[in-house]
Design a protein around this motif. Structure first.
Motif, PDB file in Angstrom:
ATOM      1  N   LYS A  44       1.076  -0.947   0.539  1.00 48.22           N
ATOM      2  CA  LYS A  44      -0.029  -0.112  -0.447  1.00 48.22           C
ATOM      3  C   LYS A  44       1.329   0.897   0.173  1.00 48.22           C
ATOM      4  O   LYS A  44       0.817   1.967  -0.518  1.00 48.22           O
ATOM      5  CB  LYS A  44      -1.054  -0.038   1.350  1.00 48.22           C
ATOM      6  N   THR A  45       2.176   1.094   0.579  1.00 49.73           N
ATOM      7  CA  THR A  45       2.273   2.498   1.209  1.00 49.73           C
ATOM      8  C   THR A  45       3.670   3.304   0.074  1.00 49.73           C
ATOM      9  O   THR A  45       3.779   3.703  -0.571  1.00 49.73           O
ATOM     10  CB  THR A  45       3.838   2.540   2.775  1.00 49.73           C
ATOM     11  N   THR A  46       3.559   1.689  -0.959  1.00 55.79           N
ATOM     12  CA  THR A  46       5.120   1.197  -1.811  1.00 55.79           C
ATOM     13  C   THR A  46       4.360   2.646  -3.237  1.00 55.79           C
ATOM     14  O   THR A  46       4.184   3.075  -4.040  1.00 55.79           O
ATOM     15  CB  THR A  46       5.281  -0.076  -2.360  1.00 55.79           C
ATOM     16  N   PHE A  93       1.254  11.401   5.446  1.00 57.79           N
ATOM     17  CA  PHE A  93       1.791  10.238   5.329  1.00 57.79           C
ATOM     18  C   PHE A  93       1.648   9.410   6.684  1.00 57.79           C
ATOM     19  O   PHE A  93       1.219  10.125   7.930  1.00 57.79           O
ATOM     20  CB  PHE A  93       3.080  10.631   5.979  1.00 57.79           C
ATOM     21  N   GLN A  94       1.932   8.031   6.864  1.00 61.96           N
ATOM     22  CA  GLN A  94       1.758   7.102   7.615  1.00 61.96           C
ATOM     23  C   GLN A  94       2.299   7.512   8.946  1.00 61.96           C
ATOM     24  O   GLN A  94       1.611   7.776  10.044  1.00 61.96           O
ATOM     25  CB  GLN A  94       2.295   5.774   7.478  1.00 61.96           C
ATOM     26  N   ASP A  95       3.722   8.291   8.972  1.00 65.85           N
ATOM     27  CA  ASP A  95       4.813   8.409  10.097  1.00 65.85           C
ATOM     28  C   ASP A  95       4.340  10.804   9.839  1.00 65.85           C
ATOM     29  O   ASP A  95       5.646  10.914   9.163  1.00 65.85           O
ATOM     30  CB  ASP A  95       5.958   8.114  10.286  1.00 65.85           C
ATOM     31  N   ALA A 175      -3.839   9.474   0.920  1.00 71.39           N
ATOM     32  CA  ALA A 175      -3.849   9.414   2.908  1.00 71.39           C
ATOM     33  C   ALA A 175      -3.083   8.270   3.552  1.00 71.39           C
ATOM     34  O   ALA A 175      -3.589   6.660   3.015  1.00 71.39           O
ATOM     35  CB  ALA A 175      -4.836   9.642   3.428  1.00 71.39           C
ATOM     36  N   ASP A 176      -1.957   7.965   4.297  1.00 74.73           N
ATOM     37  CA  ASP A 176      -1.421   6.678   4.381  1.00 74.73           C
ATOM     38  C   ASP A 176      -1.923   6.381   5.936  1.00 74.73           C
ATOM     39  O   ASP A 176      -1.560   6.687   7.054  1.00 74.73           O
ATOM     40  CB  ASP A 176      -0.060   6.445   3.932  1.00 74.73           C
ATOM     41  N   GLU A 177      -3.131   5.556   5.832  1.00 69.28           N
ATOM     42  CA  GLU A 177      -3.485   5.175   7.128  1.00 69.28           C
ATOM     43  C   GLU A 177      -3.329   6.797   8.475  1.00 69.28           C
ATOM     44  O   GLU A 177      -3.042   6.411   9.253  1.00 69.28           O
ATOM     45  CB  GLU A 177      -1.968   4.277   8.063  1.00 69.28           C
TER      46      GLU A 177
END
Ligand SMILES: Nc1ncnc2c1ncn2[C@@H]1O[C@H](COP(=O)(O)OP(=O)(O)O)[C@@H](O)[C@H]1O
Ligand SMILES: [Mg+2]
Length: 268
Positions: A44-46, A93-95, A175-177
């Motif tokens: 997913k993030t990739t 970002f996720q982070d 939107a990542d997580e």
């Protein structure tokens, strides 16, 4: 006629020969929300990073096209991508903490991010930001404006990241997580705010989540990924009510019972 603004076309991505994304294709119309679902490591993030042109250097896009507003992003140079990033294609970002500069205040970073793309004065930017903080359930917006990222919790940083992405008013928001580090109440606010920007500005959104309640709450369309491959793809209700793949069924069954009733209601 549907207004297709984004096309991810036959993309495969490898990290030093190891396949992370395998021949994935989808397209997105204006104002639609697509959820990318799958367990950790499914790619997913990739996928999200490949759209932004921010893949790690050990990644290679083997084939395919990434088309945004009729142009292939894979043919753009770094300077052209920089003009698109943030303003045209926004990212949560996720982070979030890792995405901020550690030695400048939240306010300074917001002003810089907006000024990189828009001619707005500091006060105007600040007022818009404080109003968004409030909508995202962040207490004491004035204090937050003067804070450093390390002074905030993970969930607060995440929502500040969401506010920055929204202030730039992108055409496509990735939107990542976005709800993984926040409590149920804040999650509701964030999802409501994402829906509001879609409804107000016709923003198209790709949201990565492994939470099927988030899918049922916000998505129009769903892609289920496993080991970098699409195992299911379709309209939300069709995927959630009548999943074809066994793997999708497992993801749906993994929703805790207390929340699955609420979830079924939101399908109606
Ligand atoms: N920088 C990297 N170098 C090598 N392998 C990576 C890198 N980033 C991700 N991967 C691998 O690619 C696969 C997909 O990862 P990722 O896109 O982060 O999945 P997800 O976001 O769905 O958890 C995983 O097998 C992961 O280990
Ligand atoms: Mg991820």
């Amino acid at each position: 006629m549907a207004d297709t603004i984004f096309k991810y076309d036959s993309i495969s991505i490898e990290y030093e020969g190891k396949v992370a994304v395998s021949n994935v294709s989808f397209s997105l119309d204006k104002g639609r929300i697509l959820a990318l679902v799958g367990e950790s490591g499914s790619g997913k993030t990739t996928i999200i990073k490949s759209v932004m042109g921010i893949l790690n250097p050990d990644a290679t896009i083997k084939n395919g096209h990434i088309v945004f507003e009729n142009e292939n992003l894979l043919e753009k140079n770094e300077k052209q991508l920089r003009a698109i990033r943030g303003k045209k294609i926004g990212m949560i970002f996720q982070d979030s903490l890792g995405a901020f500069c550690p030695i400048r205040t939240i306010g300074q970073q917001i002003i810089e991010a907006v000024k990189a793309h828009y001619k707005k004065d500091k006060n105007e930017i600040k007022q818009e930001a404080l109003a968004l903080f409030d909508k995202l359930n962040l207490n004491d917006p004035e204090k937050l404006w003067k804070s450093y990222p390390f002074e905030l919790s993970g969930g607060m940083n995440q929502r500040v990241g969401i506010a920055i992405a929204m202030l730039l008013n992108p055409t496509l928001l990735l939107a990542d997580e976005p709800t993984s580090a926040i409590d149920e109440n804040a999650k509701k606010m964030v999802l409501a705010e994402l829906k509001r920007i879609r409804d107000s500005y016709g923003t198209s959104i790709i949201i990565v989540t492994h939470d099927m309640t988030v899918v049922s709450e916000i998505a129009d369309e769903v892609i289920v990924l496993k080991d970098g491959k699409v195992v299911e793809q379709g309209i939300k209700n069709q995927v959630l009510e009548n999943p074809k793949a066994e793997y999708t069924r497992q993801l749906i069954e993994a929703v805790p019972t207390s929340r699955s009733e609420e979830w079924k209601l939101s399908l109606v």
